[in-house]
Design an enzyme around this catalytic site. Structure first.
Site, mmCIF file in Angstrom:
data_model
loop_
_atom_site.group_PDB
_atom_site.id
_atom_site.type_symbol
_atom_site.label_atom_id
_atom_site.label_comp_id
_atom_site.label_asym_id
_atom_site.label_seq_id
_atom_site.Cartn_x
_atom_site.Cartn_y
_atom_site.Cartn_z
ATOM 1 N N ARG A 125 6.269 0.289 -7.262
ATOM 2 C CA ARG A 125 5.180 -0.641 -7.492
ATOM 3 C C ARG A 125 5.760 -1.890 -8.149
ATOM 4 O O ARG A 125 6.515 -1.789 -9.113
ATOM 5 C CB ARG A 125 4.162 0.041 -8.408
ATOM 6 C CG ARG A 125 2.927 -0.755 -8.717
ATOM 7 C CD ARG A 125 1.800 -0.416 -7.763
ATOM 8 N NE ARG A 125 0.588 -1.138 -8.141
ATOM 9 C CZ ARG A 125 -0.326 -0.654 -8.976
ATOM 10 N NH1 ARG A 125 -0.187 0.564 -9.492
ATOM 11 N NH2 ARG A 125 -1.393 -1.370 -9.280
ATOM 12 N N LYS A 131 -0.746 5.702 0.174
ATOM 13 C CA LYS A 131 0.059 5.569 -1.038
ATOM 14 C C LYS A 131 1.510 5.650 -0.608
ATOM 15 O O LYS A 131 2.003 6.704 -0.212
ATOM 16 C CB LYS A 131 -0.283 6.701 -2.020
ATOM 17 C CG LYS A 131 0.518 6.643 -3.298
ATOM 18 C CD LYS A 131 -0.087 7.547 -4.354
ATOM 19 C CE LYS A 131 0.802 7.676 -5.585
ATOM 20 N NZ LYS A 131 1.533 6.477 -5.966
#
Lengths: 532, 350
Positions: free
Chosen positions: A233, A228
Site C-alpha cells: 500500500r 485486494k
C-alpha cells in the site's frame, strides 16, 4: 549526549513496544531543546552522516592503543566502533561529554582533515555509552531499535492527549530538525506548525478483517467491492512543494521507485497499491520484494521488475481536502482525475458494484492468483478516516491454503515470549535419492496458536529435544513421534533460495493436529502442485 | 634459592605445593586442600583437610551440607603465618567475595602469592584486597582484555532504580550469582537508598542468611516464590542467571530482565542472552585492575591461571615481567553461574 546514548542502549535491548514508547517519551520530556530535537532526527533517520569512515576510527584506535591488544579485543567484540568505545584509554580531562547538538553542528562544519583530532577530544571527555553513540553517529551506523512511528506515538503522549500521533504525521514531513516548533505545539506553547505546500504524508485509512460473524449483519447494498491486491500500500503525494512516494508506515520510499515519482506530474494525494505488473498481469509479491530490498534500483532491476500503482482513492486534489467526502464521490473524482491526467503507470482499481453475498463468495473463492489476497468491501458513504474505523471498510481475505507439516526445530521468542519456545520451523515429506523418506524444512511460523496451545508446544519441545544449536532446539520428528501442525498460508511460490524449492507467504499455525502422526503429514509435492 | 616452578606445579587435581604437601583450590578430592574462596569451581566437596578463612569454611558448609566441607578444617586469622611441612603460609583478603583469600606461600627464601579470584574496587560485603609483594604472582584473568573496564557500581545501581521508577508496574528481575554477587547487589541497592523489601529466588536465600550471620546486614528479604504476582509488580527480584528468562520467571509481572555481570559490558552478549537491562557489575578485577595489581605486587613473574591469559601475559611483558599460562583446568565462568551447580529451589506455595 549522555541521555541520548543511554536511550540508544536501552532501545537496542528492549523488546516491548510500550516500554520503548515510555523510554522515548521520557527522553523527549527531560532533554532540553535543541538536543531532544536533534536526538529525534537521529532516531528517525533524518541525520544521515557518513563523515567518518571505519578507517578513521581504526587509525584513531591504533594511535592510542597497543595494536596486539586491539586486534585481540576487536576479534572478541566483533564490532569496530564498540571495540574502540570500550578500550579507549581513559584520560582525566576537565571537560563534560559533548552535547548532541554540538556534535552534529561540529560534524557539519569540520573539514575532514581535522576530524580525527575532534573525535579524539570527544572520546576523551565521554564515558563508554557516549563514545559508542558518537562513533556510531559519525559512521552512519546508528541502528535504532525503534520505528519512526513509535517516536511519533511517544511525541503525541507529550501533549497529554490533545495531539494524536496521526496529527503529527500530517505535519511531519514539513518539519526539520531540531523541531522546536513541533515541541512547542505539543507542549501547548505554540500553534500547530503549518506544512503549507510541503508533500506531507496523510495517515491512511485501513480496513477491518471480515469475520463470519460480521457477514450476516452486513448490508451489501451499501458497499462496493474491489480486489485486494498483494503488493504494498502506498501514498503518492505530489504538491507544488514536491513529490513523495510513501509506504503505509510513512516511510519515504521515493528513491526506491524513481520511475513512479517521475510520472507524478499532477497536484494530488493518491492512495494505491504498488505492484510489479507485466502486460497487465500482476506478479507475485516475491518479485516486488526484489525491489523493496533496494534503496535505489539499477536500470536492470527497473526493467526486470517493472512497477505500477493501482489507484484506490484520492485524498487531495489541487490542495482541496477530499477526505470528508463519501467514498462514492471521491471515486468519481478519482475517475475524472484519471481521465484528465491519463498518468502513465497508474491505473484504476476495478470496482465490483452492488455486490451480493453469493456473487462475492464466488469471486473470492475463485481468486486463486497469488497476487490477489481477497476482496475489499467499502461503504459508499464512508469518509476517508485515518486509522482503522469499524464498519466502513472491510477486508475479506480468501480462505488460507493449508498443509499439515511436522515440527522440526523450535526457538524461543522475544519479549513476553522469551521463556517459551514459540518460533517453529516445520517440514514436509519427500523422497530421498536413496528411495527413503525425509522431512525437508519448508517454512517458519511464529503465530496463529492460542496461549493454551503454546503451553502444550513449549512443554512438548522441552521434553523431546534431540539436539541444540545455540538457541535452536531440534525436536523429535520421525514418522511415529512428533508434532503435526496445520499450517495456514496465503500463497506458495517457487524459490531458488530455499532448500525445499518453495517459499510460503505468511505461514502461521492453523491448529495443532495432535490426532495425527508425522507419517500422516503432507508431502512436498502436494504443496508444489498447489502453486499457480 | 629454588625457583618456585620447582616446588609449585600443575597437576590434574590442581596447583600442587610439594614441600607443603597441599593443593590450592583442587578440582578433585585430595588429602590436603587450601581453598581461596567458596565458589563451586574453587571449593569442591570431599577433601580430607581443608584450610581456608573462617567465612569460606562457613559458606562451604551452607552450600555443601554439614560435614562435607572437609573432614578436618582449619581457619587461620588473616595474616597469621602457619608452617606446613617446609613452607610458611598465610591468608590475606582478596576482595572477591566474603571470606575470599589470597594464599601467600614462602619456601626457602622465595614467595609466591596465589590470588584466587580478586577485585580491587570497594565492596561493602567483604574485606579489600591487600597487595603482597612477591616473586611470583599467580593471577586470574577472567576479564583479561582491555575492553573490560567495569564502571562505578553505584552508577549501575542508579540505572536499575531509575528503570524501576520508569516502569512502576513491571518486575525488575536481576540475574546474579548466588554467592557474592547477590549479597553485594543487595548492599549496593540498600546504599542507594532502597530500604523496602527485595524478593529472592529460593536458591539465593541460604547464602544470604550466612552473610547476615557473619555480620553483613541485608535488610528485608522475602521469597519471590511465595509472593503473589501483584505484589511483584514494581518489585526488584534477584534470581540465579539460569532462572531469569526461563519458566521460573513466568510468575513475575511483565519482567524487565536484568543481569549483573562484567560480561554485560559487551552489548552483543547482552543481546544474545535476551537481557533488557545489563548491569556491568563484577566481582573480578577488570583489565585496569589486573594491570595495576601486577605493578603493586611487583612480581618479576606472573602466572596466569584462567581467563584470557594471552592478553595479560602480553601486558606483563610490556611491564618487563615474565608471564606464563598455568593452564589449570576446571575453573569456569563463575560470573554467569554457567556450569556451576545451583541449589535447587525448595518448593513452596503454588
Amino acid at each position: 549526549m549522555i541521555a541520548f546514548a543511554a536511550l540508544l542502549e536501552r532501545l537496542a535491548l528492549t523488546p516491548g513496544r510500550l516500554a520503548k514508547i515510555a523510554l522515548l517519551r521520557r527522553f523527549f520530556e527531560t532533554e532540553p531543546d535543541p538536543d531532544r530535537g536533534i536526538g529525534l532526527a537521529a532516531l528517525t533517520g533524518e541525520l544521515a552522516f557518513s563523515a567518518a569512515k571505519p578507517g578513521l576510527i581504526r587509525a584513531l584506535a591504533e594511535s592510542r592503543t597497543d595494536p596486539v591488544l586491539f586486534a585481540w579485543s576487536y576479534d572478541y567484540v566483533g564490532d569496530l566502533a564498540e571495540t574502540v568505545a570500550l578500550m579507549w584509554p581513559e584520560r582525566r580531562v576537565n571537560l563534560p561529554p559533548p552535547l548532541l547538538a554540538d556534535v552534529v553542528a561540529a560534524l557539519a562544519a569540520t573539514p575532514k582533515a581535522d576530524l580525527p583530532d575532534l573525535v579524539a577530544t570527544w572520546l576523551d571527555a565521554s564515558p563508554v555509552p557516549v563514545r559508542l553513540a558518537i562513533l556510531k553517529l559519525i559512521t552512519g551506523a546508528l541502528r535504532v531499535g525503534a520505528s519512526v512511528r513509535l517516536a511519533k506515538i511517544a511525541l503525541a503522549e507529550l501533549s497529554g492527549g490533545s495531539v494524536a500521533a496521526d496529527d503529527i504525521e500530517e505535519v511531519w514531513h514539513g518539519l526539520s530538525p531540531p523541531y522546536e516548533a513541533l515541541f512547542a505545539w505539543l507542549e501547548g506553547r505554540g500553534p500547530r506548525p503549518d506544512p503549507a505546500d510541503a508533500p506531507v504524508f496523510r495517515p491512511p485509512m485501513l480496513a477491518h478483517p471480515l469475520e463470519a460473524a460480521d457477514l450476516a449483519s452486513l448490508d451489501f447494498g451499501r458497499f462496493v467491492a474491489e480486489w485486494k491486491w498483494d503488493g504494498i500500500r502506498v501514498q503518492l503525494v505530489s504538491t507544488p512543494g514536491g513529490r513523495r512516494l510513501y509506504s503505509r508506515g510513512a516511510e519515504d520510499i521515493s528513491a526506491a521507485f524513481p520511475e513512479i515519482v517521475e510520472r507524478m506530474s499532477f497536484d494530488a494525494v493518491l492512495d494505491g497499491e504498488l505492484l510489479v505488473l507485466r502486460d497487465g498481469v500482476v506478479a507475485p509479491f516475491a518479485e516486488l520484494q526484489q525491489r523493496l530490498n533496494r534503496k535505489s534500483p539499477t536500470a536492470r532491476m527497473m526493467a526486470e521488475y517493472p512497477v505500477q500503482v493501482r489507484l484506490y482513492d484520492i485524498l487531495f486534489e489541487r490542495g482541496e481536502d477530499l477526505r470528508v467526502l463519501p467514498f462514492s464521490e471521491r471515486r468519481a473524482r478519482l475517475e475524472r482525475f484519471h481521465d484528465r491526467e491519463t498518468p502513465s503507470g497508474l491505473d484504476l482499481s476495478e470496482l465490483i458494484d452492488s455486490p451480493d453475498l453469493a456473487t462475492l463468495s464466488l469471486l473470492r473463492d475463485g481468486a486463486r492468483a497469488a497476487s490477489i489476497e481477497g476482496l475489499m468491501l467499502k461503504r459508499r458513504d464512508s469518509p476517508y478516516v485515518p486509522g482503522r474505523p469499524k464498519g466502513l471498510w472491510w477486508k475479506w481475505k480468501r480462505d488460507p491454503l493449508s498443509v499439515d507439516a511436522v515440527l522440526m526445530y523450535a526457538q524461543r521468542g522475544h519479549g513476553r515470549r522469551s521463556s517459551y519456545y514459540s518460533d517453529y520451523t516445520f517440514g514436509l515429506w519427500r523422497e530421498t535419492e536413496a528411495g527413503g523418506e525425509e522431512l525437508v524444512p519448508v517454512g517458519k511460523a511464529y503465530s496463529g496458536f492460542t496461549d493454551a496451545e503454546l503451553v502444550v508446544l513449549d512443554r512438548w519441545i522441552r521434553n523431546h529435544t534431540t539436539k541444540r544449536f545455540g538457541p535452536v532446539r531440534e525436536v523429535e520428528h520421525d514418522p511415529q513421534v512428533g508434532i503435526v501442525l496445520e499450517i495456514a498460508f496465503d500463497a506458495a511460490q517457487r524459490s531458488t533460495r530455499h532448500k525445499s524449492g518453495v517459499a510460503m507467504r505468511f505461514p502461521r499455525v492453523g491448529r495443532l493436529r495432535l490426532d495425527k502422526k508425522p507419517q500422516d503429514a503432507d508431502r512436498l509435492e502436494t504443496l508444489l502442485r498447489g502453486i499457480v | 634459592m629454588p625457583h618456585p616452578e620447582t616446588w609449585l606445579q600443575v597437576r590434574p587435581e590442581g596447583l600442587w605445593c610439594e614441600p607443603g604437601g597441599f593443593f590450592v583450590d583442587p578440582v578433585e578430592p585430595v588429602q590436603r586442600a587450601v581453598i581461596t574462596h567458596a565458589h563451586a569451581d574453587h571449593a569442591r566437596p570431599g577433601h580430607g583437610a581443608v584450610l581456608a578463612s573462617a567465612e569460606t569454611l562457613a559458606i562451604m558448609e551452607v552450600r555443601m551440607g554439614e560435614g562435607r566441607a572437609g573432614r578436618a578444617r582449619q581457619a587461620p586469622n588473616w595474616g597469621e603465618v602457619l608452617t606446613l611441612g617446609d613452607v610458611k603460609l598465610w591468608l590475606q583478603p582478596a576482595g572477591h567475595v566474603l571470606g575470599s583469600a589470597q594464599v601467600a606461600i614462602e619456601h626457602r627464601g622465595s614467595r609466591v602469592v596465589v590470588s584466587g579470584d580478586y577485585k580491587r574496587v570497594a565492596d561493602p560485603t567483604c574485606l579489600p584486597f591487600e597487595p603482597i609483594p612477591c616473586d611470583v604472582f599467580v593471577t586470574e584473568a577472567t576479564f583479561g582484555l582491555p575492553v573490560f573496564r567495569h564502571p562505578d557500581p553505584a552508577a549501575e545501581i542508579r540505572t536499575l532504580l531509575d528503570s524501576v521508577a520508569l516502569f512502576p508496574t513491571r518486575t525488575h528481575v536481576v540475574g546474579c550469582y548466588a554467592l557474592g554477587k547477590c549479597q553485594r547487589l543487595i548492599r549496593l541497592i540498600r546504599e542507594a537508598g532502597w530500604d523496602g523489601p527485595l524478593y529472592l529466588h529460593g536458591a539465593l536465600l541460604p547464602v544470604c542468611r550466612a552473610y547476615e550471620a557473619m555480620g553483613v546486614p541485608l535488610g528485608d528479604l522475602r521469597p519471590a516464590t511465595a509472593s503473589a504476582k501483584a505484589e511483584l509488580a514494581g518489585a526488584i527480584v534477584l534470581a540465579p542467571p539460569s532462572a531469569i528468562a526461563d519458566r521460573w520467571a513466568r510468575r513475575l509481572a511483565d519482567p524487565v530482565v536484568c543481569l549483573a555481570s562484567g560480561w554485560m559490558r559487551v552489548r552483543q552478549r547482552a543481546k544474545a542472552k535476551g537481557i533488557e537491562l545489563p548491569l556491568v557489575i563484577s566481582d573480578h578485577a577488570d583489565w585496569d585492575e589486573l594491570c595495576a595489581t601486577m605493578t603493586d605486587v611487583d612480581a618479576p613473574e606472573i602466572w596466569v591461571t584462567h581467563g584470557r591469559e594471552e592478553a595479560l601475559i602480553h601486558a606483563a611483558a610490556a611491564q618487563g615481567r615474565i608471564g606464563r599460562p598455568l593452564r589449570l583446568i576446571g575453573y569456569g565462568d563463575e560470573e554467569e553461574g554457567e556450569g556451576a551447580p545451583l541449589v535447587p529451589e525448595p518448593v513452596t506455595g503454588p
